[in-house]
Scaffold this motif. Structure first.
Motif, PDB file in Angstrom:
ATOM      1  N   ALA A 270       0.846  -1.192   0.000  1.00  0.00           N
ATOM      2  CA  ALA A 270       0.000   0.000   0.000  1.00  0.00           C
ATOM      3  C   ALA A 270       0.880   1.240   0.000  1.00  0.00           C
ATOM      4  O   ALA A 270       2.010   1.217   0.482  1.00  0.00           O
ATOM      5  CB  ALA A 270      -0.931   0.015   1.207  1.00  0.00           C
ATOM      6  N   ALA A 271       0.335   2.328  -0.542  1.00  0.00           N
ATOM      7  CA  ALA A 271       1.064   3.597  -0.617  1.00  0.00           C
ATOM      8  C   ALA A 271       0.210   4.710  -0.039  1.00  0.00           C
ATOM      9  O   ALA A 271      -1.020   4.703  -0.168  1.00  0.00           O
ATOM     10  CB  ALA A 271       1.422   3.918  -2.069  1.00  0.00           C
TER      11      ALA A 271
ATOM     12  N   SER B 114      -0.804   0.265  -5.490  1.00  0.00           N
ATOM     13  CA  SER B 114      -1.324   0.185  -4.131  1.00  0.00           C
ATOM     14  C   SER B 114      -2.593  -0.654  -4.052  1.00  0.00           C
ATOM     15  O   SER B 114      -3.499  -0.513  -4.884  1.00  0.00           O
ATOM     16  CB  SER B 114      -1.599   1.590  -3.583  1.00  0.00           C
TER      17      SER B 114
END
Length: 392
Positions: free
Chosen positions: A89-90, A102
């Motif tokens: 995830a970002a 993500s």
């Protein structure tokens, strides 16, 4: 009058050291994978550059993997997520090279002033704990690899209390100990401030790009701090010690190394402190011209060369075009996709709302002078007066 380039966060002018190294590399005919004398000469250039980049980012030369760009380095890091036991995830303020991979909509860690957002950090921790997937799904997986920039490209805001992001940076805001690994984008930070970290605070991976620090376009690097070599995405030749196949861009790599060495020297000698003074002079002059302009992250830790500001009612892309005609190259706090200008995703995530579409970024370089920023401030103030007259 000559033009003034104030868009160094987009790309930087090629350093003389890089140009010289690249010209010399053009005369080296060997393939760095060949074992004869010509091949060994090319290999020596690559390994010298590897050591130069390693010194800049304080890692071992063997931890440097040359790639075709920071974007490729990001993809190579994300491809290792399974080794970290979960999903990737970002943060919403990250570069698209991470956001497009993500698997979760993480919250922003920053508010409009660039300060750490406690509510966002709490929600971030919740995401790490509960993982990705439907609440009732048996296929939920933890967020085990997270992208965090050491310094944001648009605003220059750096993560507080650390120059390099890691899982220990926000421990005080986390309930319990939930392990996760970090891939840190140091593309904007490298070559402007020291890349420093304690042993337990370093990320799993870092990415950087040559053209952001005075090297050529089209070459980047992944820094691998894990105990295992990254599994390659590009296979077939076993170059880069089996971590990225394809004959190395010897000319570009040589320029990258020379630029990294020169950039490290400039950071250590304190040259960017002078640029920070120019940035502050610029902001003071702009503030004197407008009492409505918002300076994003002004009171937060920032890169010394970057200012991002928004004037309500005055579109960012309009400012960019007007300043371009006046002889100044800056950028809008917006992204251009398929010819459509959009409000800055980064500033929207930070909570600026409609004002996000009114932002511009000015990023200075080592060649920027006080006369440059003074002239820019004067030209910008003149354009602002005309805009206000038309809007009245």
């Amino acid at each position: 009058m000559s033009r003034v380039y104030l868009d160094h966060n987009a790309t930087t002018p090629l350093r003389p050291e890089a140009r010289e190294a690249m010209l010399a590399a053009m005369d080296v005919v060997g393939n760095p994978s060949s074992v004869h004398a010509e091949g060994r000469a090319a290999k020596m250039l690559v390994e010298r550059a590897r050591a130069q980049v390693a010194e800049l980012v304080e890692c071992k030369p063997t931890q440097v993997v040359f790639t075709g760009s920071a974007t490729e380095a990001a993809a190579l890091a994300v491809a290792q997520k399974d080794r970290h036991g979960g999903r990737f995830a970002a943060l919403p303020t990250e570069h698209d090279c991470f956001l497009d991979w993500s698997e979760a909509d993480l919250p922003s860690l920053f508010d409009p002033q660039g300060a750490l957002n406690a509510a966002g950090a709490t929600e971030f921790c919740n995401w790490i704990v509960r993982g990705v997937g439907d609440a009732h799904s048996t296929e939920r997986a933890p967020v085990a690899l997270v992208a965090m920039s050491a310094a944001n490209s648009e605003t220059g805001v750096m993560l507080p209390d650390a120059r390099v992001a890691s899982n220990t940076n926000i421990n005080a805001l986390r309930a319990g100990t939930v392990p996760y690994s970090v891939v840190c984008d140091i593309t904007q930070m490298a070559g402007k401030v020291p890349v420093a970290y304690d042993g337990d605070k370093r990320p799993a991976y870092m990415i950087l790009s040559a053209h952001k620090l005075g090297g050529p376009k089209g070459v980047g690097a992944l820094i691998n701090f894990t105990a295992d070599d990254p599994a390659p995405m590009l296979r077939g030749g076993g170059q880069e010690m089996g971590r990225r196949s394809g004959t190395e861009n010897v000319i570009g790599v040589a320029g990258f190394g020379a630029a990294a060495e020169a950039a490290h020297r400039d950071v250590m000698s304190g040259k960017w402190a002078e640029i920070e003074k120019l940035r502050n002079i610029l902001e003071s002059a702009l503030e004197a011209s407008s009492n409505t302009t918002i300076f994003v992250g002004k009171d937060a830790p920032r890169l010394p060369n970057t200012t991002c500001f928004a004037t309500p009612g005055w579109k960012g892309e309009t400012q960019v075009m007007q300043m371009d005609l006046a002889g100044f190259a800056i950028s809008a706090g917006s992204a251009c996709s398929s010819g459509k200008v959009k409000a800055s995703r980064v500033l929207t995530a930070m909570g600026l709302g409609d004002v996000a579409a009114n932002a511009v970024r000015v990023s200075l370089g080592l060649e920027t002078t006080e006369d440059d920023v003074t002239r820019f401030a004067e030209a910008w103030a003149q354009k602002l007066k005309k805009h206000e007259a038309r809007a009245a």
